[in-house]
Design an enzyme around this catalytic site. Structure first.
Site, PDB file in Angstrom:
ATOM      1  CB  CYS A   8      -0.771  -0.034   1.093  1.00 45.62           C
ATOM      2  SG  CYS A   8      -0.246  -0.054   2.827  1.00 45.62           S
ATOM      3  CG  ASN A  11       4.273  -1.579   5.059  1.00 41.52           C
ATOM      4  OD1 ASN A  11       5.498  -1.944   5.441  1.00 41.52           O
ATOM      5  ND2 ASN A  11       3.452  -2.613   4.773  1.00 41.52           N
ATOM      6  CB  CYS A  13      -3.751   1.701   7.183  1.00 38.42           C
ATOM      7  SG  CYS A  13      -3.257   3.223   8.116  1.00 38.42           S
ATOM      8  NE  ARG A  14      -4.588   1.628   1.834  1.00 39.84           N
ATOM      9  CZ  ARG A  14      -4.312   2.344   0.435  1.00 39.84           C
ATOM     10  NH1 ARG A  14      -5.333   2.258  -0.210  1.00 39.84           N
ATOM     11  NH2 ARG A  14      -3.354   3.171   0.635  1.00 39.84           N
ATOM     12  CB  SER A  15       0.241  -3.528   2.758  1.00 38.39           C
ATOM     13  OG  SER A  15       1.053  -2.734   3.324  1.00 38.39           O
ATOM     14  CG  ASP A 121      -5.046   5.952   2.625  1.00 38.79           C
ATOM     15  OD1 ASP A 121      -5.104   5.715   3.564  1.00 38.79           O
ATOM     16  OD2 ASP A 121      -4.435   6.871   1.960  1.00 38.79           O
TER      17      ASP A 121
HETATM   18  P1  4NP Z   1      -1.748   2.815   4.281  1.00 36.08           P
HETATM   19  O1  4NP Z   1      -2.236   4.124   4.764  1.00 36.08           O
HETATM   20  O2  4NP Z   1      -1.161   3.013   2.595  1.00 36.08           O
HETATM   21  O3  4NP Z   1      -3.025   1.842   4.088  1.00 36.08           O
HETATM   22  O4  4NP Z   1      -0.635   2.429   5.027  1.00 36.08           O
HETATM   23  C1  4NP Z   1      -1.727   5.370   4.722  1.00 36.08           C
HETATM   24  C2  4NP Z   1      -0.640   5.605   5.690  1.00 36.08           C
HETATM   25  C3  4NP Z   1      -0.023   6.735   5.853  1.00 36.08           C
HETATM   26  C4  4NP Z   1      -0.045   7.618   4.816  1.00 36.08           C
HETATM   27  C5  4NP Z   1      -1.108   7.522   3.853  1.00 36.08           C
HETATM   28  C6  4NP Z   1      -1.898   6.225   3.603  1.00 36.08           C
HETATM   29  N1  4NP Z   1       0.387   8.892   5.018  1.00 36.08           N
HETATM   30  O5  4NP Z   1       0.241   9.983   4.075  1.00 36.08           O
HETATM   31  O6  4NP Z   1       1.318   9.127   5.774  1.00 36.08           O
END
Ligand code: 4NP
Length: 154
Positions: A8, A11, A13-15, A121
């Site tokens: 994702c 790294n 939240c989703r992945s 997201d």
């Molecule tokens: P992820 O979520 O891609 O599912 O881990 C996010 C975590 C952090 C950020 C964006 C999305 N960020 O902009 O810091």
């Protein structure tokens, strides 16, 4: 042994949620699969997963001990399956140096019930958004595991 990488943006939240689910499902199935996750972004390298992600994982029997790391070119050699969460990830992963497009797919592609391939997201969202991510990833991970097991039969 097949190797599976969930990708994702951050790294955190989703992945890692998908990784935690897939670890649980493979353990239950007694399957031998190398599993990891990574982000296209670098902002959270070394950090534990988002507390909201860990909470939904733990509540559903999928504890998450992952520390965020960034995708590397070597991942395209190491892993057989690279599963992305949304179209921005897809664009970034396909443009990554060393990318192997035949290994890359949307996680949600593996569940034919999904019309929309995006795992939204949840970072700027609420707890309910994390529950939704969990549910989307869970069904697709179960289908993915089935497909991998069928394609690696001797
Ligand atoms: P992820 O979520 O891609 O599912 O881990 C996010 C975590 C952090 C950020 C964006 C999305 N960020 O902009 O810091």
């Amino acid at each position: 042994m097949p190797a599976v990488l969930f990708v994702c943006l951050g790294n955190i939240c989703r992945s890692p949620i998908a990784e935690g689910i897939f670890r649980k499902l493979t353990a239950e199935a007694g399957a031998d699969i190398h599993i990891d996750s990574a982000g296209t972004g670098h902002w959270h390298i070394g950090e534990p997963s988002d507390p909201r992600a860990r909470r939904v994982g733990e509540a559903n029997g999928c504890p998450m001990n992952h520390r965020a790391r960034q995708l590397t070119s070597a991942d395209f050699a190491r892993f057989d399956y690279v599963l992305v969460m949304d179209s921005a990830n897809m664009r970034d992963v396909l443009a990554w140096p060393g990318s192997r497009k035949e290994k890359v797919s949307y996680l949600l592609q593996w569940d034919e019930e999904n019309d929309d391939l995006e795992v939204p997201d949840p970072y700027y969202g609420e707890l309910g958004d994390f529950d939704m991510v969990f549910d989307l990833c869970y069904s697709a991970c179960a289908k993915l595991l089935e497909a991998i097991q069928n394609s690696h039969l001797d």
